[in-house]
Motif scaffolding. Structure first.
Motif, PDB file in Angstrom:
ATOM      1  N   THR A   1       7.101  -0.593   3.590  1.00 55.67           N
ATOM      2  CA  THR A   1       6.171  -0.921   4.674  1.00 55.67           C
ATOM      3  C   THR A   1       6.740  -0.368   5.967  1.00 55.67           C
ATOM      4  OG1 THR A   1       7.234  -3.012   5.247  1.00 55.67           O
ATOM      5  CG2 THR A   1       5.486  -3.110   3.607  1.00 55.67           C
ATOM      6  N   ILE A   2       5.865  -0.122   6.917  1.00 54.48           N
ATOM      7  CA  ILE A   2       6.281   0.241   8.266  1.00 54.48           C
ATOM      8  C   ILE A   2       5.592  -0.742   9.199  1.00 54.48           C
ATOM      9  CG2 ILE A   2       6.216   1.981  10.087  1.00 54.48           C
ATOM     10  CD1 ILE A   2       6.190   4.110   7.894  1.00 54.48           C
ATOM     11  N   THR A   3       6.377  -1.336  10.087  1.00 53.45           N
ATOM     12  CA  THR A   3       5.820  -2.258  11.072  1.00 53.45           C
ATOM     13  C   THR A   3       6.052  -1.694  12.466  1.00 53.45           C
ATOM     14  OG1 THR A   3       7.855  -3.560  11.334  1.00 53.45           O
ATOM     15  CG2 THR A   3       6.325  -4.242   9.588  1.00 53.45           C
ATOM     16  N   ASP A   4       5.290  -2.196  13.421  1.00 53.28           N
ATOM     17  CA  ASP A   4       5.411  -1.749  14.808  1.00 53.28           C
ATOM     18  C   ASP A   4       5.936  -2.902  15.645  1.00 53.28           C
ATOM     19  OD1 ASP A   4       5.197  -0.836  17.403  1.00 53.28           O
ATOM     20  OD2 ASP A   4       3.150  -0.085  17.176  1.00 53.28           O
TER      21      ASP A   4
ATOM     22  N   ASN B   1       4.714  -7.912  15.567  1.00 53.87           N
ATOM     23  CA  ASN B   1       5.275  -6.902  14.665  1.00 53.87           C
ATOM     24  C   ASN B   1       4.386  -6.639  13.438  1.00 53.87           C
ATOM     25  OD1 ASN B   1       7.197  -5.078  13.815  1.00 53.87           O
ATOM     26  ND2 ASN B   1       8.594  -6.601  13.018  1.00 53.87           N
ATOM     27  N   PRO B   2       3.143  -6.164  13.629  1.00 55.98           N
ATOM     28  CA  PRO B   2       2.234  -5.994  12.487  1.00 55.98           C
ATOM     29  C   PRO B   2       2.623  -4.826  11.588  1.00 55.98           C
ATOM     30  CG  PRO B   2       1.274  -5.021  14.439  1.00 55.98           C
ATOM     31  CD  PRO B   2       2.550  -5.714  14.881  1.00 55.98           C
ATOM     32  N   ILE B   3       2.223  -4.921  10.339  1.00 54.14           N
ATOM     33  CA  ILE B   3       2.380  -3.826   9.387  1.00 54.14           C
ATOM     34  C   ILE B   3       1.380  -2.745   9.786  1.00 54.14           C
ATOM     35  CG2 ILE B   3       2.119  -3.139   6.972  1.00 54.14           C
ATOM     36  CD1 ILE B   3       2.774  -6.098   6.252  1.00 54.14           C
ATOM     37  N   ILE B   4       1.858  -1.502   9.911  1.00 51.17           N
ATOM     38  CA  ILE B   4       0.951  -0.409  10.269  1.00 51.17           C
ATOM     39  C   ILE B   4       0.774   0.589   9.130  1.00 51.17           C
ATOM     40  CG2 ILE B   4       1.347  -0.614  12.746  1.00 51.17           C
ATOM     41  CD1 ILE B   4       3.206   1.858  12.505  1.00 51.17           C
ATOM     42  N   TRP B   5       1.617   0.503   8.087  1.00 50.66           N
ATOM     43  CA  TRP B   5       1.506   1.405   6.943  1.00 50.66           C
ATOM     44  C   TRP B   5       2.220   0.786   5.756  1.00 50.66           C
ATOM     45  CZ3 TRP B   5       5.087   3.980   3.873  1.00 50.66           C
ATOM     46  CH2 TRP B   5       4.568   4.996   3.061  1.00 50.66           C
ATOM     47  N   VAL B   6       1.656   0.960   4.571  1.00 44.89           N
ATOM     48  CA  VAL B   6       2.313   0.578   3.316  1.00 44.89           C
ATOM     49  C   VAL B   6       2.097   1.698   2.312  1.00 44.89           C
ATOM     50  CG1 VAL B   6       1.983  -1.904   3.680  1.00 44.89           C
ATOM     51  CG2 VAL B   6       0.306  -0.639   2.357  1.00 44.89           C
ATOM     52  N   ASN B   7       3.041   1.841   1.387  1.00 43.69           N
ATOM     53  CA  ASN B   7       2.829   2.838   0.341  1.00 43.69           C
ATOM     54  C   ASN B   7       2.086   2.195  -0.832  1.00 43.69           C
ATOM     55  OD1 ASN B   7       4.847   1.391  -0.978  1.00 43.69           O
ATOM     56  ND2 ASN B   7       6.229   3.119  -1.201  1.00 43.69           N
ATOM     57  N   ASP B   8       1.696   3.025  -1.777  1.00 46.45           N
ATOM     58  CA  ASP B   8       0.933   2.535  -2.925  1.00 46.45           C
ATOM     59  C   ASP B   8       1.718   1.533  -3.752  1.00 46.45           C
ATOM     60  OD1 ASP B   8      -1.169   4.185  -2.155  1.00 46.45           O
ATOM     61  OD2 ASP B   8      -0.613   5.788  -3.541  1.00 46.45           O
ATOM     62  N   ASP B   9       3.037   1.715  -3.847  1.00 46.96           N
ATOM     63  CA  ASP B   9       3.861   0.785  -4.633  1.00 46.96           C
ATOM     64  C   ASP B   9       3.853  -0.616  -4.016  1.00 46.96           C
ATOM     65  OD1 ASP B   9       4.608   2.591  -6.618  1.00 46.96           O
ATOM     66  OD2 ASP B   9       6.292   3.334  -5.439  1.00 46.96           O
TER      67      ASP B   9
END
Length: 109
Positions: free
Chosen positions: A49-52, A58-66
């Motif tokens: 995950t990527i958070t900002d 600090n919301p999650i802005i991206w996650v991968n398929d896994d």
């Protein structure tokens, strides 16, 4: 427990739209993450995950398929939320404290 990775991000572009900003930020983040943590290519880290942390909560802005497969939540329900939405009655409070401290200090303990 998964590993917490700290990746230094530097904004080096002037995008015009919000979508373009996010896309360029993610490309920059991926390049910096691979530079700082080459083991990411080994398959050792599957869920990501990527958070900002510059946005409130600090919301999650991206996650991968896994990550989507692991949590059984679709990306549309994950993006914009804080990681706390995954906590439940069985969540180890000591682990939460350690992760919180790692995020605040930028170091793993």
């Amino acid at each position: 427990m998964g590993q917490h990775l700290t990746v230094n991000i530097k904004q080096v572009f002037t995008p015009s739209t919000k979508e373009e900003k996010l896309q360029k930020l993610l490309i920059d983040l991926q390049a910096r993450a691979l530079e700082q943590y080459p083991e990411l290519l080994s398959g050792k880290f599957q869920s990501c995950t990527i958070t900002d942390n510059q946005q409130p909560d600090n919301p999650i802005i991206w996650v991968n398929d896994d990550f989507e497969r692991m949590t059984l939540f679709p990306k549309e329900e994950i993006i914009g939320k804080n990681c706390r939405f995954l906590q439940g009655k069985g969540t180890n409070r000591d682990t939460i404290t350690k992760v919180k401290q790692a995020i605040e200090t930028g170091t793993m303990t």
